[in-house]
Design a protein around this motif. Structure first.
Motif, PDB file in Angstrom:
ATOM      1  N   GLU A  50      28.012 -39.787  55.335  1.00 28.25           N
ATOM      2  CA  GLU A  50      26.634 -39.874  54.873  1.00 28.25           C
ATOM      3  C   GLU A  50      26.514 -39.309  53.455  1.00 28.25           C
ATOM      4  O   GLU A  50      25.796 -39.843  52.629  1.00 28.25           O
ATOM      5  N   THR A  51      27.226 -38.211  53.183  1.00 25.45           N
ATOM      6  CA  THR A  51      27.120 -37.534  51.897  1.00 25.45           C
ATOM      7  C   THR A  51      28.490 -37.058  51.447  1.00 25.45           C
ATOM      8  O   THR A  51      29.299 -36.634  52.263  1.00 25.45           O
ATOM      9  N   ILE A  52      28.725 -37.143  50.132  1.00 25.81           N
ATOM     10  CA  ILE A  52      29.924 -36.570  49.533  1.00 25.81           C
ATOM     11  C   ILE A  52      29.459 -35.529  48.525  1.00 25.81           C
ATOM     12  O   ILE A  52      28.672 -35.830  47.635  1.00 25.81           O
ATOM     13  N   TYR A  53      29.936 -34.306  48.692  1.00 26.13           N
ATOM     14  CA  TYR A  53      29.616 -33.230  47.765  1.00 26.13           C
ATOM     15  C   TYR A  53      30.839 -32.966  46.896  1.00 26.13           C
ATOM     16  O   TYR A  53      31.937 -32.795  47.421  1.00 26.13           O
ATOM     17  N   LEU A  54      30.649 -32.946  45.593  1.00 27.90           N
ATOM     18  CA  LEU A  54      31.708 -32.552  44.680  1.00 27.90           C
ATOM     19  C   LEU A  54      31.259 -31.261  44.014  1.00 27.90           C
ATOM     20  O   LEU A  54      30.249 -31.228  43.321  1.00 27.90           O
ATOM     21  N   CYS A  55      31.995 -30.210  44.253  1.00 28.66           N
ATOM     22  CA  CYS A  55      31.680 -28.897  43.695  1.00 28.66           C
ATOM     23  C   CYS A  55      32.705 -28.586  42.606  1.00 28.66           C
ATOM     24  O   CYS A  55      33.866 -28.343  42.899  1.00 28.66           O
ATOM     25  N   GLU A  56      32.261 -28.620  41.364  1.00 29.00           N
ATOM     26  CA  GLU A  56      33.136 -28.375  40.209  1.00 29.00           C
ATOM     27  C   GLU A  56      32.904 -26.940  39.772  1.00 29.00           C
ATOM     28  O   GLU A  56      31.792 -26.549  39.472  1.00 29.00           O
ATOM     29  N   ASN A  57      33.961 -26.131  39.743  1.00 26.03           N
ATOM     30  CA  ASN A  57      33.780 -24.700  39.522  1.00 26.03           C
ATOM     31  C   ASN A  57      34.170 -24.175  38.144  1.00 26.03           C
ATOM     32  O   ASN A  57      34.261 -22.973  37.957  1.00 26.03           O
ATOM     33  N   SER A  58      34.372 -25.063  37.177  1.00 24.32           N
ATOM     34  CA  SER A  58      34.688 -24.566  35.830  1.00 24.32           C
ATOM     35  C   SER A  58      33.565 -24.831  34.843  1.00 24.32           C
ATOM     36  O   SER A  58      33.720 -24.590  33.646  1.00 24.32           O
ATOM     37  N   GLY A  59      32.430 -25.311  35.327  1.00 24.92           N
ATOM     38  CA  GLY A  59      31.271 -25.507  34.464  1.00 24.92           C
ATOM     39  C   GLY A  59      31.251 -26.823  33.719  1.00 24.92           C
ATOM     40  O   GLY A  59      30.428 -27.025  32.831  1.00 24.92           O
ATOM     41  N   ASN A  60      32.142 -27.739  34.055  1.00 31.23           N
ATOM     42  CA  ASN A  60      32.177 -29.035  33.375  1.00 31.23           C
ATOM     43  C   ASN A  60      30.969 -29.890  33.741  1.00 31.23           C
ATOM     44  O   ASN A  60      30.476 -29.831  34.853  1.00 31.23           O
ATOM     45  N   ASP A  61      30.550 -30.707  32.798  1.00 33.54           N
ATOM     46  CA  ASP A  61      29.494 -31.679  33.051  1.00 33.54           C
ATOM     47  C   ASP A  61      30.115 -32.814  33.858  1.00 33.54           C
ATOM     48  O   ASP A  61      31.051 -33.463  33.406  1.00 33.54           O
ATOM     49  N   MET A  62      29.615 -33.048  35.034  1.00 31.79           N
ATOM     50  CA  MET A  62      30.220 -34.026  35.931  1.00 31.79           C
ATOM     51  C   MET A  62      29.452 -35.347  35.971  1.00 31.79           C
ATOM     52  O   MET A  62      29.642 -36.144  36.875  1.00 31.79           O
ATOM     53  N   LYS A  63      28.604 -35.605  34.984  1.00 34.12           N
ATOM     54  CA  LYS A  63      27.831 -36.849  34.976  1.00 34.12           C
ATOM     55  C   LYS A  63      28.737 -38.074  34.914  1.00 34.12           C
ATOM     56  O   LYS A  63      28.495 -39.068  35.598  1.00 34.12           O
ATOM     57  N   ALA A  64      29.797 -38.015  34.114  1.00 39.39           N
ATOM     58  CA  ALA A  64      30.714 -39.154  34.014  1.00 39.39           C
ATOM     59  C   ALA A  64      31.400 -39.393  35.355  1.00 39.39           C
ATOM     60  O   ALA A  64      31.552 -40.534  35.796  1.00 39.39           O
ATOM     61  N   PHE A  65      31.791 -38.323  36.025  1.00 30.69           N
ATOM     62  CA  PHE A  65      32.430 -38.465  37.327  1.00 30.69           C
ATOM     63  C   PHE A  65      31.443 -39.037  38.334  1.00 30.69           C
ATOM     64  O   PHE A  65      31.786 -39.903  39.133  1.00 30.69           O
ATOM     65  N   GLN A  66      30.190 -38.589  38.283  1.00 32.93           N
ATOM     66  CA  GLN A  66      29.195 -39.098  39.220  1.00 32.93           C
ATOM     67  C   GLN A  66      28.940 -40.589  38.995  1.00 32.93           C
ATOM     68  O   GLN A  66      28.809 -41.345  39.952  1.00 32.93           O
ATOM     69  N   ARG A  67      28.920 -41.025  37.736  1.00 33.73           N
ATOM     70  CA  ARG A  67      28.754 -42.463  37.454  1.00 33.73           C
ATOM     71  C   ARG A  67      29.928 -43.252  38.028  1.00 33.73           C
ATOM     72  O   ARG A  67      29.748 -44.306  38.631  1.00 33.73           O
ATOM     73  N   ARG A  84      26.761 -36.419  45.613  1.00 34.03           N
ATOM     74  CA  ARG A  84      26.072 -35.280  45.020  1.00 34.03           C
ATOM     75  C   ARG A  84      27.111 -34.443  44.297  1.00 34.03           C
ATOM     76  O   ARG A  84      28.158 -34.147  44.853  1.00 34.03           O
ATOM     77  N   THR A  85      26.818 -34.102  43.046  1.00 36.87           N
ATOM     78  CA  THR A  85      27.745 -33.265  42.301  1.00 36.87           C
ATOM     79  C   THR A  85      27.035 -32.004  41.872  1.00 36.87           C
ATOM     80  O   THR A  85      25.828 -31.981  41.677  1.00 36.87           O
ATOM     81  N   THR A  86      27.790 -30.957  41.729  1.00 39.03           N
ATOM     82  CA  THR A  86      27.258 -29.705  41.227  1.00 39.03           C
ATOM     83  C   THR A  86      28.328 -29.062  40.371  1.00 39.03           C
ATOM     84  O   THR A  86      29.508 -29.258  40.585  1.00 39.03           O
ATOM     85  N   SER A  87      27.898 -28.321  39.372  1.00 40.00           N
ATOM     86  CA  SER A  87      28.837 -27.685  38.465  1.00 40.00           C
ATOM     87  C   SER A  87      28.483 -26.217  38.332  1.00 40.00           C
ATOM     88  O   SER A  87      27.325 -25.840  38.432  1.00 40.00           O
ATOM     89  N   SER A  88      29.455 -25.392  38.107  1.00 42.74           N
ATOM     90  CA  SER A  88      29.387 -23.947  37.894  1.00 42.74           C
ATOM     91  C   SER A  88      29.692 -23.211  39.180  1.00 42.74           C
ATOM     92  O   SER A  88      29.470 -23.703  40.284  1.00 42.74           O
ATOM     93  N   ALA A  89      30.206 -22.016  39.018  1.00 46.21           N
ATOM     94  CA  ALA A  89      30.599 -21.219  40.179  1.00 46.21           C
ATOM     95  C   ALA A  89      29.396 -20.898  41.054  1.00 46.21           C
ATOM     96  O   ALA A  89      29.475 -20.939  42.275  1.00 46.21           O
ATOM     97  N   ALA A  90      28.249 -20.577  40.456  1.00 46.58           N
ATOM     98  CA  ALA A  90      27.060 -20.248  41.245  1.00 46.58           C
ATOM     99  C   ALA A  90      26.612 -21.441  42.067  1.00 46.58           C
ATOM    100  O   ALA A  90      26.277 -21.330  43.244  1.00 46.58           O
ATOM    101  N   ALA A  91      26.596 -22.615  41.449  1.00 45.56           N
ATOM    102  CA  ALA A  91      26.185 -23.826  42.164  1.00 45.56           C
ATOM    103  C   ALA A  91      27.197 -24.143  43.263  1.00 45.56           C
ATOM    104  O   ALA A  91      26.816 -24.605  44.331  1.00 45.56           O
TER     105      ALA A  91
END
Length: 96
Positions: A50-67, A84-91
């Motif tokens: 139903e959902t795929i979460y991508l958690c990027e932990n180095s703060g990179n902008d993941m818009k290109a990956f999401q596209r 769904r993508t998120t970037s940064s350690a806190a996210a």
């Protein structure tokens, strides 16, 4: 069928002290993540999700990956999970 989610983690830009990594170039690492995800979609393994979460932990902008992720899933047959993508350690802590 029970709805399922997939959580993927990524570090596109590793810390400079990570000297034992074989691939340290952010461009190369992002390319590897994209290639791996395309192979996952092509295998049909994402059809039950139903959902795929991508958690990027180095703060990179993941818009290109999401596209790329949306394009790869739209070209596959069957049901399509919501990316769904998120970037940064806190996210990442919130996501995972």
């Amino acid at each position: 069928m029970r709805k399922q989610s997939l959580i993927l983690t990524a570090t596109v830009t590793p810390h400079v002290d990570m000297r034992t990594l074989r691939v340290t170039s952010p461009n190369d690492r992002l390319g590897q993540y994209c290639d791996a995800f395309k192979a996952l979609v092509a295998s049909g393994a994402t059809e039950a999700l139903e959902t795929i979460y991508l958690c990027e932990n180095s703060g990179n902008d993941m818009k290109a990956f999401q596209r790329m992720l949306r394009a790869a899933m739209s070209s596959s047959s069957g049901s399509r999970p919501t990316p769904r993508t998120t970037s940064s350690a806190a996210a990442t802590r919130r996501c995972c």
